[in-house]
Design a protein around this motif. Structure first.
Motif, short mmCIF file in Angstrom:
data_model
loop_
_atom_site.label_atom_id
_atom_site.label_comp_id
_atom_site.label_asym_id
_atom_site.label_seq_id
_atom_site.Cartn_x
_atom_site.Cartn_y
_atom_site.Cartn_z
N TYR A 70 -8.69 -9.51 3.27
CA TYR A 70 -8.64 -8.08 2.97
C TYR A 70 -9.86 -7.36 3.57
O TYR A 70 -9.72 -6.30 4.20
CB TYR A 70 -8.61 -7.85 1.46
CG TYR A 70 -7.26 -8.07 0.82
CD1 TYR A 70 -6.20 -7.22 1.07
CD2 TYR A 70 -7.04 -9.14 -0.05
CE1 TYR A 70 -4.96 -7.42 0.48
CE2 TYR A 70 -5.80 -9.34 -0.65
CZ TYR A 70 -4.77 -8.48 -0.37
OH TYR A 70 -3.54 -8.68 -0.95
N MET A 74 -9.36 -4.74 6.76
CA MET A 74 -9.59 -3.31 6.58
C MET A 74 -10.69 -2.80 7.50
O MET A 74 -10.60 -1.69 8.05
CB MET A 74 -9.93 -3.02 5.12
CG MET A 74 -8.75 -3.17 4.17
SD MET A 74 -7.45 -1.92 4.42
CE MET A 74 -8.24 -0.47 3.72
N HIS A 167 -12.18 3.74 5.34
CA HIS A 167 -11.35 2.53 5.42
C HIS A 167 -9.87 2.79 5.09
O HIS A 167 -8.99 2.44 5.89
CB HIS A 167 -11.91 1.44 4.51
CG HIS A 167 -13.01 0.64 5.14
ND1 HIS A 167 -14.29 1.14 5.28
CD2 HIS A 167 -13.02 -0.60 5.69
CE1 HIS A 167 -15.05 0.22 5.86
NE2 HIS A 167 -14.31 -0.83 6.14
N THR A 340 -13.14 -3.81 -5.01
CA THR A 340 -12.84 -3.68 -3.58
C THR A 340 -11.52 -4.35 -3.20
O THR A 340 -10.70 -3.76 -2.50
CB THR A 340 -13.99 -4.26 -2.73
OG1 THR A 340 -15.22 -3.63 -3.12
CG2 THR A 340 -13.75 -4.03 -1.26
N TRP A 344 -8.34 -2.45 -1.67
CA TRP A 344 -7.79 -2.76 -0.36
C TRP A 344 -6.33 -3.20 -0.47
O TRP A 344 -5.49 -2.83 0.36
CB TRP A 344 -8.61 -3.85 0.32
CG TRP A 344 -9.95 -3.46 0.89
CD1 TRP A 344 -10.81 -4.30 1.55
CD2 TRP A 344 -10.63 -2.19 0.88
NE1 TRP A 344 -11.95 -3.64 1.95
CE2 TRP A 344 -11.87 -2.34 1.54
CE3 TRP A 344 -10.31 -0.93 0.38
CZ2 TRP A 344 -12.78 -1.30 1.72
CZ3 TRP A 344 -11.22 0.12 0.54
CH2 TRP A 344 -12.41 -0.07 1.20
N CYS A 619 -0.43 -7.05 4.74
CA CYS A 619 -1.67 -7.05 5.52
C CYS A 619 -1.46 -7.79 6.84
O CYS A 619 -1.86 -7.30 7.91
CB CYS A 619 -2.79 -7.70 4.71
SG CYS A 619 -4.38 -7.79 5.56
#
Length: 644
Positions: A70, A74, A167, A340, A344, A619
């Protein structure tokens, strides 16, 4: 527009009239996506506590094994977006060479922002900076600032802005530009399968393409469910703060039902009426609320904080972008997973919706114009918004001791602590106690908005219920001791009375970190969702501003819901730019049901896990998407020189 490098096939969709309502659907994507989500809803509703155990396990495993992916992805998306913006590809127009934007710049921005992260910024705008201020994370050169210090305040704003600025918007810009390029410039269906044409070729029209679109629909629904769940919790918190409405899962599900109905009404009015007008109204109202804080609050302090926060963000950005907690204590790894990695995962799960939506409203813009606008304008607004709410809250905390001796110019600030009923916890077990002190009260599930209370006692090193059954907590769920089987209390074991408490003066930081009880003393307040209203209560016109905040959340809720319904329907219909009303209604209703079931099963934990889990495969898909986009752009520029 130059020679197309790809050949679009007719959209393979089925169009029928059912009970007088016209429906258009892809014969594979629509039913499979619907089946996956409905099956999840049924399974979760049938066994909510087992689902919560699974959610906790899944979240911890993904965070433990894939947090590096992740973080790296990102940051890579941000660097790639900046490269595209300044490269020779920036002049390529998302459409034919002579096309111009469909919407004005102001309307365009209002639509993408209202349908993007509005609910989240309202929910976390006060709570996140305050929680980082109280418990500073170890993410800068291995140095931890002292809790509730000025250094901690600056660090809290730096990490909050890291989560909300460049981001996520870089991710959205890449997904949006890819969809717009392949659809508007290359003539392929407005669907996720289209962005993989340079790699998969005509196979995008087969099973591989169907699988990609199914994943996009499911990711859109789970990403939206997180936002709708948070929105319902905050609306409930606001109504509780203003009118004393109880905070519970039941109330939140009723709110989701009511507001989903409003969203369906907006959806039926179309993109140019419902979404557009509500987005513009929402930005006006949210802007007015922010302006009120800058005028009524510590104006000079906030203006200085805007500049300082931008510097704190720029200073923290390089290190935080690559911080995976590999050299930190386990508690900081847990912090990374809770904040975080959750963000993400949420942004990645949210990207099919936001990317598709801003692609849909961005036809005619150049790649450079698109990326610049999507990156910089929302980032600037996020800095202003989070400074206005976050720094106002921390200013109250830092300067609360000055209230008694405040100079006349600031005498109207009411920074004095407020009195709240705080739950009494047993020192050995950490469990709350009944009002008479006879029983310890264990929840059937920790972190759920309205769990069942179970009467129990501490015997030696174990917990025993009123009926003599040994129990323990496993992944936040009360289970039979030594097993993973959820414990279902008998009627006589259930507790529905008042909790033991004491009245305590709490500042905003204390309010967020202490177990605060509702006015009935029968349940805890969702302090994270209520934090914004508590902060606004220190200023004039507190009821009016609180109501304005509630209306803002409702409008963000509606615009997010109807925009995501449109996106899910575009994908599920095979890429139709204007899908039928019947299927829009179906996805709009299903989104509300999914958010309700996730709240019922596990509150915020379930919402977070849903986003993190669905974000993982997506992702990887977005990484491949970037490779595919780059390949197509190189093919075009090698074939001809595009003109702006």
């Amino acid at each position: 527009m130059g020679t197309s490098l790809m050949t679009a096939q007719p959209i393979r969709s089925v169009r029928k009239s059912v009970f007088g309502v016209e429906i258009e659907a892809h014969p594979v994507v629509f039913p499979v996506s619907a089946f996956v989500v409905i099956a999840f809803v049924i399974a979760t509703a049938a066994a909510p506590r087992r689902a919560l155990i699974f959610f906790d396990y899944l979240q911890s495993k993904i965070a433990e094994s894939f947090s590096w992916l992740y973080l790296a992805s990102m940051t890579g998306f941000l660097l790639f977006a900046i490269y595209l913006c300044f490269s020779r590809f920036g002049n390529i127009r998302l459409g034919s060479d002579d096309e111009r934007p469909e919407f004005s710049t102001v309307t365009w921005f209002a639509m993408l922002f209202s349908a993007g992260m509005g609910i989240g910024m309202l929910f976390f705008g006060v709570a996140e900076p305050m929680l980082h201020f109280v418990d500073p994370p170890n993410i800068r050169n291995g140095v931890v600032a002292s809790a509730e210090s000025l250094a901690a305040a600056r660090g809290a704003m730096g990490i909050t802005l890291f989560h909300w600025c460049l981001h996520p918007w870089a991710l959205y810009s890449l997904v949006g530009v890819s969809l717009a390029y392949f659809s508007f410039r290359r003539g392929l269906p407005l669907s996720f399968r289209s962005v993989f044409y340079p790699i998969l070729g005509k196979r995008i029209h087969g099973l591989l393409g169907d699988s990609i679109d199914i994943l996009a629909v499911v990711a859109t629904l789970f990403g939206l469910a997180t936002s709708l769940g948070l929105g319902a919790k905050q609306i409930n918190a606001g109504l509780s703060f203003v009118f004393g409405l109880p905070q519970s899962t039941t109330v939140q599900i009723i709110l989701i039902t009511c507001i989903t109905t409003l969203a369906v009404g907006s959806l039926l009015s179309g993109l140019h009426v419902g979404v557009r007008r509500l987005s513009e109204l929402n930005m006006l109202l949210a802007g007015s609320l922010l302006l009120f804080l800058f005028v009524a609050g510590p104006t000079v302090y906030l203006l200085g904080a805007v500049v300082d926060n931008a510097g704190a963000y720029a200073e923290r950005l390089p290190h935080a972008s690559f911080w995976t907690a590999s050299y930190a204590r386990s508690s900081k790894s847990q912090w990374l997973a809770s904040w975080t990695v959750f963000y993400w995962g949420w942004w990645i799960a949210w990207s099919p919706f936001v990317g598709m939506f801003i692609a849909r409203v961005s036809r005619g813009r150049t790649i450079r114009e698109f990326i610049t606008g999507v990156l910089l304008v929302p980032t600037a607004v996020a800095i202003l918004w989070l400074t206005g709410f976050g720094n106002t809250a921390m200013h109250q905390e830092i300067y609360k001791a000055l209230n008694a001796d405040a100079p006349a110019a600031t005498a109207f600030y009411d920074y004095s602590p407020q009195s709240y009923a705080v739950q009494q916890l047993d020192p050995q077990s950490g469990l709350p106690q009944s009002e008479d002190g006879e029983w310890l009260i264990g929840a059937t599930a920790i972190g759920v908005a309205s769990p069942q209370g179970v009467k129990m006692r501490q015997q030696a090193s174990r917990l025993v219920t009123k009926s003599g059954n040994a129990v323990e907590y496993y992944r936040g769920v009360l289970v039979h001791a030594g097993t993973e089987i959820p414990y279902h209390p008998s009627v006589e074991e259930r507790f529905d009375g008042r909790y033991k408490s004491e009245d305590t003066l709490l500042s905003l930081a204390g309010y967020l970190t202490e177990p605060v009880l509702t006015s009935s003393h029968r349940g805890r307040v969702d302090t994270t969702a209520t934090a914004m209203f508590v902060m606004l209560g220190s200023y004039p016109f507190a009821t009016i501003t609180a109501l304005a905040g509630i209306v803002c959340v409702i409008l963000f809720f509606v615009t997010s819901s109807d925009s995501a319904s449109l996106v899910a329907d575009i994908i599920a219909s095979g890429g139709s730019h204007n899908p039928t009303i019947g299927t829009r209604l179906f996805w709009g209703i299903l989104e509300g049901v999914l958010a309700s079931v996730l709240l019922l099963a596990g509150g915020l934990k379930a919402l977070q896990t849903g986003s993190i889990a669905i974000g993982l495969p997506f992702c990887v898909l977005i990484i491949v998407m970037c490779v595919s986009l780059m390949k197509a752009l190189r093919q075009e520029t090698n074939t001809e020189t595009p003109t702006a």
